[in-house]
Scaffold this motif. Structure first.
Motif, PDB file in Angstrom:
ATOM      1  N   TYR A 143       0.810  -1.215   0.000  1.00  0.00           N
ATOM      2  CA  TYR A 143       0.000   0.000   0.000  1.00  0.00           C
ATOM      3  C   TYR A 143       0.846   1.268   0.000  1.00  0.00           C
ATOM      4  O   TYR A 143       0.313   2.371   0.124  1.00  0.00           O
ATOM      5  N   GLY A 144       2.182   1.122  -0.129  1.00  0.00           N
ATOM      6  CA  GLY A 144       2.989   2.307  -0.306  1.00  0.00           C
ATOM      7  C   GLY A 144       4.188   2.433   0.609  1.00  0.00           C
ATOM      8  O   GLY A 144       4.328   1.709   1.597  1.00  0.00           O
ATOM      9  N   VAL A 145       5.063   3.375   0.233  1.00  0.00           N
ATOM     10  CA  VAL A 145       6.265   3.725   0.989  1.00  0.00           C
ATOM     11  C   VAL A 145       6.140   5.198   1.361  1.00  0.00           C
ATOM     12  O   VAL A 145       5.983   6.054   0.485  1.00  0.00           O
ATOM     13  N   GLU A 146       6.232   5.503   2.649  1.00  0.00           N
ATOM     14  CA  GLU A 146       5.892   6.840   3.128  1.00  0.00           C
ATOM     15  C   GLU A 146       7.007   7.462   3.971  1.00  0.00           C
ATOM     16  O   GLU A 146       7.796   6.758   4.609  1.00  0.00           O
ATOM     17  N   ASP A 147       7.043   8.796   3.990  1.00  0.00           N
ATOM     18  CA  ASP A 147       7.730   9.627   4.993  1.00  0.00           C
ATOM     19  C   ASP A 147       9.178   9.223   5.258  1.00  0.00           C
ATOM     20  O   ASP A 147       9.535   8.751   6.339  1.00  0.00           O
ATOM     21  N   ALA A 148      10.025   9.459   4.264  1.00  0.00           N
ATOM     22  CA  ALA A 148      11.456   9.172   4.407  1.00  0.00           C
ATOM     23  C   ALA A 148      12.107  10.101   5.426  1.00  0.00           C
ATOM     24  O   ALA A 148      11.753  11.278   5.530  1.00  0.00           O
TER      25      ALA A 148
END
Length: 371
Positions: A143-148
């Motif tokens: 559902y995604g890759v977030e907030d590096a």
């Protein structure tokens, strides 16, 4: 607080979705819900790099009586649909599924990370590196890759991200030898431990990190305590930045005397100053569904970061309607500034934030504020 340099540098209109990892794979139109919450670091050439979270959403999520979400599946992107009568769509960022004994949600967008190179002062766009984007590559982040968040505690750059899936809501690690080309290096914290920030340097040959475990249950502090129960900023140590052990002493906790920081989490990776470790973090005041997000700061002891030497209970940054006014037609949440990156620039810091879950904000913050 007002600053001489404080502006939006990158937003939804700057993203070319024809070069998105999702391009051409969905039989549906998408748009950029937000390009925000950028991790930031300085590259070997002196320029700044932002890893921008691009939240790509469906233009028409409700079709044929179902609410749809985007999901990565074995190298491609697909759509899932749930009957409208089974969901709560009050929050524009997500929807809740009814019928379980606990909260279950799905997202209205799928996030991927876009490397955006800026001039050394962070005020000019140099390049957008679509070919180096970080996108889902496994079931743990379908559902995604977030907030590096990016730090360089040694010879390599380390980037923590939130990876979202039904399997777990985990913290994943990416590693780079040049700050621009990133390779996946595994899950480092498990379910719902968000806002992991690796210190920009070691202490006694150990890596340190701020973490923020989440849950639906917190035990009360005794009556009259200076602290408020709820999400707080914890600490962990590691010999290799992969295997983490929670630190026994607490980190930064919500104060009972104010609701402005009733919920909190890490913002920028702590950096070492003459006074100690400088950390910028966010506090959330309850309001309606999302709350009011502001940025605060603390100085931590250089040898024992569980000791807070100084904090300012007045916000360093607040949401700026003046900055987002030109994007009014794209606004879907308000009262949010979410600071995620910091870089030394001599007499000031270049601070990167997500503004209104919509765009990237660059602020030049004088070092004198923290002295």
């Amino acid at each position: 607080m007002k600053f001489a340099v404080d502006r939006l540098i990158f937003g939804p209109d700057d993203v070319d979705l024809s070069r998105s990892p999702l391009a051409g794979q969905l039989n549906a139109e998408t748009f950029v819900l937000g390009a925000f919450n950028p991790g930031m670091t300085r590259l070997p050439n002196g320029n700044l790099l932002m890893m921008v979270r691009v939240a790509e959403a469906l233009r028409e999520p409700i079709r044929n009586g179902k609410v749809h979400a985007i999901r990565w599946d074995a190298g491609r992107y697909v759509l899932d649909g749930w009957p409208v009568e089974l969901v709560n769509t009050a929050d524009p960022r997500k929807f809740l599924l009814h019928g379980g004994g606990w909260r279950i949600m799905a997202l209205t967008s799928l996030s991927w990370l876009l490397p955006v190179e800026l001039s050394p002062d962070g005020l000019k766009l140099i390049a957008i590196h679509y070919d180096k984007a970080v996108a889902p590559q496994g079931g743990w982040q379908c559902y995604g890759v977030e907030d590096a968040r990016i730090s360089k505690p040694g010879d390599q750059w380390l980037m923590t991200t939130c990876s979202v899936s039904p399997e777990r809501h985990s913290t994943t690690l990416y590693v780079s030898d040049n700050g621009l080309d990133w390779r996946f290096d595994g899950i480092v914290l498990d379910h719902q431990n968000k806002d992991m920030l690796i210190f920009e340097g070691k202490i006694a040959d150990q890596y340190w990190a701020q973490t923020r475990p989440l849950g639906d249950l917190y035990f009360a502090y005794p009556p009259g305590s200076a602290w408020r129960a709820g999400p707080s900023i914890n600490l962990a140590t590691s010999p290799d930045a992969r295997h983490w052990r929670p630190h026994l002493d607490p980190g930064i906790r919500p104060h009972a005397a104010t609701v402005a920081t009733a919920r909190m989490g890490g913002g920028t990776p702590p950096i070492l100053t003459d006074a100690g470790w400088l950390t910028l973090w966010h506090g959330v005041e309850p309001k309606e569904i999302v709350g009011i997000y502001r940025t605060y700061w603390s100085i931590l002891d250089r040898d024992d970061p569980s000791k807070i030497l100084r904090s300012d209970h007045s916000p360093l940054l607040e949401a700026s309607p003046v900055l987002t006014h030109p994007l009014e037609d794209k606004m879907y949440v308000r009262d949010i500034v979410f600071t995620t990156g910091i870089a030394d620039a001599g007499d000031h810091y270049v601070v990167a934030s997500g503004e209104a879950d919509l765009a990237c904000r660059i602020t030049h913050v004088p070092k004198s504020i923290f002295q």
